[in-house]
Design a protein around this motif. Structure first.
Motif, PDB file in Angstrom:
ATOM      1  N   PHE A 113     -14.173   9.620   3.096  1.00 52.33           N
ATOM      2  CA  PHE A 113     -13.904   9.195   1.713  1.00 52.33           C
ATOM      3  C   PHE A 113     -13.881   7.669   1.590  1.00 52.33           C
ATOM      4  O   PHE A 113     -14.093   7.124   0.513  1.00 52.33           O
ATOM      5  CB  PHE A 113     -12.596   9.798   1.184  1.00 52.33           C
ATOM      6  N   LEU A 114     -13.657   6.966   2.683  1.00 54.79           N
ATOM      7  CA  LEU A 114     -13.637   5.507   2.661  1.00 54.79           C
ATOM      8  C   LEU A 114     -15.024   4.905   2.427  1.00 54.79           C
ATOM      9  O   LEU A 114     -15.143   3.739   2.096  1.00 54.79           O
ATOM     10  CB  LEU A 114     -13.068   4.951   3.968  1.00 54.79           C
ATOM     11  N   ASN A 115     -16.060   5.712   2.610  1.00 51.78           N
ATOM     12  CA  ASN A 115     -17.434   5.237   2.437  1.00 51.78           C
ATOM     13  C   ASN A 115     -17.906   5.341   0.989  1.00 51.78           C
ATOM     14  O   ASN A 115     -18.962   4.822   0.642  1.00 51.78           O
ATOM     15  CB  ASN A 115     -18.382   6.003   3.363  1.00 51.78           C
ATOM     16  N   LYS A 116     -17.127   6.002   0.149  1.00 51.11           N
ATOM     17  CA  LYS A 116     -17.485   6.109  -1.271  1.00 51.11           C
ATOM     18  C   LYS A 116     -17.040   4.847  -1.990  1.00 51.11           C
ATOM     19  O   LYS A 116     -16.040   4.230  -1.626  1.00 51.11           O
ATOM     20  CB  LYS A 116     -16.813   7.327  -1.901  1.00 51.11           C
ATOM     21  N   ASP A 117     -17.779   4.471  -3.034  1.00 50.45           N
ATOM     22  CA  ASP A 117     -17.376   3.310  -3.823  1.00 50.45           C
ATOM     23  C   ASP A 117     -16.001   3.572  -4.433  1.00 50.45           C
ATOM     24  O   ASP A 117     -15.731   4.684  -4.927  1.00 50.45           O
ATOM     25  CB  ASP A 117     -18.382   3.026  -4.933  1.00 50.45           C
ATOM     26  N   GLY A 118     -15.155   2.572  -4.386  1.00 44.09           N
ATOM     27  CA  GLY A 118     -13.813   2.713  -4.933  1.00 44.09           C
ATOM     28  C   GLY A 118     -13.271   1.382  -5.401  1.00 44.09           C
ATOM     29  O   GLY A 118     -13.638   0.324  -4.884  1.00 44.09           O
ATOM     30  N   ALA A 119     -12.393   1.445  -6.383  1.00 46.08           N
ATOM     31  CA  ALA A 119     -11.717   0.260  -6.904  1.00 46.08           C
ATOM     32  C   ALA A 119     -10.242   0.347  -6.507  1.00 46.08           C
ATOM     33  O   ALA A 119      -9.598   1.374  -6.731  1.00 46.08           O
ATOM     34  CB  ALA A 119     -11.852   0.189  -8.420  1.00 46.08           C
ATOM     35  N   SER A 120      -9.739  -0.727  -5.929  1.00 45.47           N
ATOM     36  CA  SER A 120      -8.362  -0.723  -5.448  1.00 45.47           C
ATOM     37  C   SER A 120      -7.667  -2.027  -5.790  1.00 45.47           C
ATOM     38  O   SER A 120      -8.314  -3.033  -6.094  1.00 45.47           O
ATOM     39  CB  SER A 120      -8.336  -0.533  -3.919  1.00 45.47           C
ATOM     40  N   PHE A 121      -6.349  -1.975  -5.756  1.00 50.00           N
ATOM     41  CA  PHE A 121      -5.511  -3.167  -5.835  1.00 50.00           C
ATOM     42  C   PHE A 121      -4.594  -3.148  -4.623  1.00 50.00           C
ATOM     43  O   PHE A 121      -4.105  -2.082  -4.226  1.00 50.00           O
ATOM     44  CB  PHE A 121      -4.652  -3.176  -7.107  1.00 50.00           C
ATOM     45  N   VAL A 122      -4.355  -4.309  -4.056  1.00 51.44           N
ATOM     46  CA  VAL A 122      -3.364  -4.452  -2.998  1.00 51.44           C
ATOM     47  C   VAL A 122      -2.284  -5.383  -3.537  1.00 51.44           C
ATOM     48  O   VAL A 122      -2.576  -6.480  -4.014  1.00 51.44           O
ATOM     49  CB  VAL A 122      -3.980  -5.006  -1.698  1.00 51.44           C
ATOM     50  N   THR A 123      -1.050  -4.900  -3.486  1.00 48.88           N
ATOM     51  CA  THR A 123       0.095  -5.643  -4.010  1.00 48.88           C
ATOM     52  C   THR A 123       1.074  -5.906  -2.880  1.00 48.88           C
ATOM     53  O   THR A 123       1.401  -5.000  -2.110  1.00 48.88           O
ATOM     54  CB  THR A 123       0.789  -4.843  -5.130  1.00 48.88           C
ATOM     55  N   LEU A 124       1.531  -7.149  -2.809  1.00 51.23           N
ATOM     56  CA  LEU A 124       2.541  -7.549  -1.832  1.00 51.23           C
ATOM     57  C   LEU A 124       3.781  -8.001  -2.590  1.00 51.23           C
ATOM     58  O   LEU A 124       3.681  -8.781  -3.539  1.00 51.23           O
ATOM     59  CB  LEU A 124       2.033  -8.704  -0.971  1.00 51.23           C
ATOM     60  N   ASN A 125       4.925  -7.479  -2.177  1.00 46.01           N
ATOM     61  CA  ASN A 125       6.205  -7.916  -2.726  1.00 46.01           C
ATOM     62  C   ASN A 125       7.046  -8.459  -1.581  1.00 46.01           C
ATOM     63  O   ASN A 125       7.083  -7.875  -0.497  1.00 46.01           O
ATOM     64  CB  ASN A 125       6.930  -6.763  -3.419  1.00 46.01           C
ATOM     65  N   TYR A 126       7.714  -9.585  -1.835  1.00 44.16           N
ATOM     66  CA  TYR A 126       8.583 -10.206  -0.840  1.00 44.16           C
ATOM     67  C   TYR A 126      10.001 -10.215  -1.401  1.00 44.16           C
ATOM     68  O   TYR A 126      10.243 -10.790  -2.466  1.00 44.16           O
ATOM     69  CB  TYR A 126       8.113 -11.639  -0.551  1.00 44.16           C
ATOM     70  N   ASN A 127      10.907  -9.535  -0.699  1.00 42.55           N
ATOM     71  CA  ASN A 127      12.287  -9.415  -1.180  1.00 42.55           C
ATOM     72  C   ASN A 127      12.335  -8.893  -2.613  1.00 42.55           C
ATOM     73  O   ASN A 127      13.122  -9.357  -3.430  1.00 42.55           O
ATOM     74  CB  ASN A 127      13.013 -10.759  -1.098  1.00 42.55           C
ATOM     75  N   GLY A 128      11.446  -7.976  -2.960  1.00 40.56           N
ATOM     76  CA  GLY A 128      11.435  -7.355  -4.281  1.00 40.56           C
ATOM     77  C   GLY A 128      10.699  -8.125  -5.357  1.00 40.56           C
ATOM     78  O   GLY A 128      10.580  -7.659  -6.484  1.00 40.56           O
ATOM     79  N   ALA A 129      10.183  -9.310  -5.045  1.00 37.52           N
ATOM     80  CA  ALA A 129       9.459 -10.119  -6.033  1.00 37.52           C
ATOM     81  C   ALA A 129       7.971 -10.149  -5.682  1.00 37.52           C
ATOM     82  O   ALA A 129       7.601 -10.166  -4.502  1.00 37.52           O
ATOM     83  CB  ALA A 129      10.013 -11.533  -6.059  1.00 37.52           C
ATOM     84  N   LEU A 130       7.148 -10.183  -6.695  1.00 36.07           N
ATOM     85  CA  LEU A 130       5.705 -10.228  -6.479  1.00 36.07           C
ATOM     86  C   LEU A 130       5.345 -11.402  -5.586  1.00 36.07           C
ATOM     87  O   LEU A 130       5.797 -12.529  -5.800  1.00 36.07           O
ATOM     88  CB  LEU A 130       4.975 -10.340  -7.821  1.00 36.07           C
ATOM     89  N   ARG A 131       4.494 -11.140  -4.587  1.00 38.96           N
ATOM     90  CA  ARG A 131       4.053 -12.175  -3.638  1.00 38.96           C
ATOM     91  C   ARG A 131       2.526 -12.297  -3.599  1.00 38.96           C
ATOM     92  O   ARG A 131       1.984 -13.246  -3.068  1.00 38.96           O
ATOM     93  CB  ARG A 131       4.589 -11.833  -2.246  1.00 38.96           C
ATOM     94  N   GLY A 132       1.854 -11.332  -4.183  1.00 31.75           N
ATOM     95  CA  GLY A 132       0.397 -11.354  -4.243  1.00 31.75           C
ATOM     96  C   GLY A 132      -0.108 -10.032  -4.770  1.00 31.75           C
ATOM     97  O   GLY A 132       0.436  -8.980  -4.434  1.00 31.75           O
ATOM     98  N   CYS A 133      -1.126 -10.086  -5.609  1.00 33.05           N
ATOM     99  CA  CYS A 133      -1.713  -8.849  -6.142  1.00 33.05           C
ATOM    100  C   CYS A 133      -3.141  -9.175  -6.569  1.00 33.05           C
ATOM    101  O   CYS A 133      -3.362  -9.956  -7.488  1.00 33.05           O
ATOM    102  CB  CYS A 133      -0.903  -8.332  -7.324  1.00 33.05           C
ATOM    103  N   ILE A 134      -4.087  -8.581  -5.867  1.00 33.69           N
ATOM    104  CA  ILE A 134      -5.501  -8.784  -6.156  1.00 33.69           C
ATOM    105  C   ILE A 134      -6.189  -7.430  -6.066  1.00 33.69           C
ATOM    106  O   ILE A 134      -5.855  -6.610  -5.216  1.00 33.69           O
ATOM    107  CB  ILE A 134      -6.152  -9.763  -5.152  1.00 33.69           C
ATOM    108  N   GLY A 135      -7.151  -7.225  -6.962  1.00 33.58           N
ATOM    109  CA  GLY A 135      -7.862  -5.953  -6.909  1.00 33.58           C
ATOM    110  C   GLY A 135      -9.156  -5.961  -7.682  1.00 33.58           C
ATOM    111  O   GLY A 135      -9.597  -6.985  -8.211  1.00 33.58           O
TER     112      GLY A 135
END
Length: 190
Positions: free
Chosen positions: A35-57
């Motif tokens: 399934f990883l070979n199929k086209d897909g749209a994703s977001f990766v979100t990082l939170n540090y101590n409960g606060a947003l630290r990065g989010c790109i997708g």
């Protein structure tokens, strides 16, 4: 329910920037998880101590899900323009989330009130497009902005405009996500 392999891929992609002994064997992953070979749209979100630290997708699938997660994990950790690049001393207080998006669908609506009636708080992610203005909120943003008016208001700001944009009936696309999250330390790398 998403496969935990997505978190492992994202974590390994991030760790590989600090230590080249962390390697993603794409051929092996694609063989074991087709399934990883199929086209897909994703977001990766990082939170540090409960606060947003990065989010790109990606809001539109334009490469394999595997490549999309690797790219977005690196971008969220090291290239989100709102934050400085991630440092190793932040890893122990990091939370990692991977979201896989459905294909966005154009929402037909008459006016602002009709738009509010047609969106589903808590489950719909939205994309606002009008001329050169564009912004998106994942469904997870409803946790911070549960009121539809505030959600739409902040979406307009994210798109680089203001709430008066809704008087012009901008294009609104709706999508949903399947998400998986875990404390960074709890995710085993590949």
């Amino acid at each position: 329910m998403l496969d935990p392999i997505l978190l492992k891929i994202a974590k390994t992609a991030i760790l590989s920037r600090f230590d080249d002994s962390f390697v993603i064997d794409k051929d092996l992953l694609l063989k074991e998880y087709p399934f990883l070979n199929k086209d897909g749209a994703s977001f990766v979100t990082l939170n540090y101590n409960g606060a947003l630290r990065g989010c790109i997708g990606s809001i539109i699938a334009h490469r394999t899900l595997l490549d999309d997660i690797i790219s977005n994990a690196n971008s969220a950790a090291f290239s989100d323009p709102r934050f400085s690049p991630l440092k190793t001393d932040e890893l122990d207080k990091l939370n990692l989330e991977v979201s896989v998006l459905t294909k966005p669908e154009l929402l037909n609506y008459k006016d602002y009130n009709d738009l509010k009636d047609k969106i589903n708080a808590g489950t719909d992610g939205l994309i606002l497009k009008y001329g050169s203005y564009q912004g998106t909120f994942l469904p997870q943003v409803w946790e911070q902005l549960p009121d539809k008016e505030r959600f739409l208001e902040h979406l307009s700001y994210k798109a680089g405009t203001n709430p008066s944009i809704y008087e012009h009936n901008p294009d609104i696309y709706v999508y949903q996500v399947d998400a998986i999250e875990e404390d960074f330390d709890a995710v085993l790398p590949l």
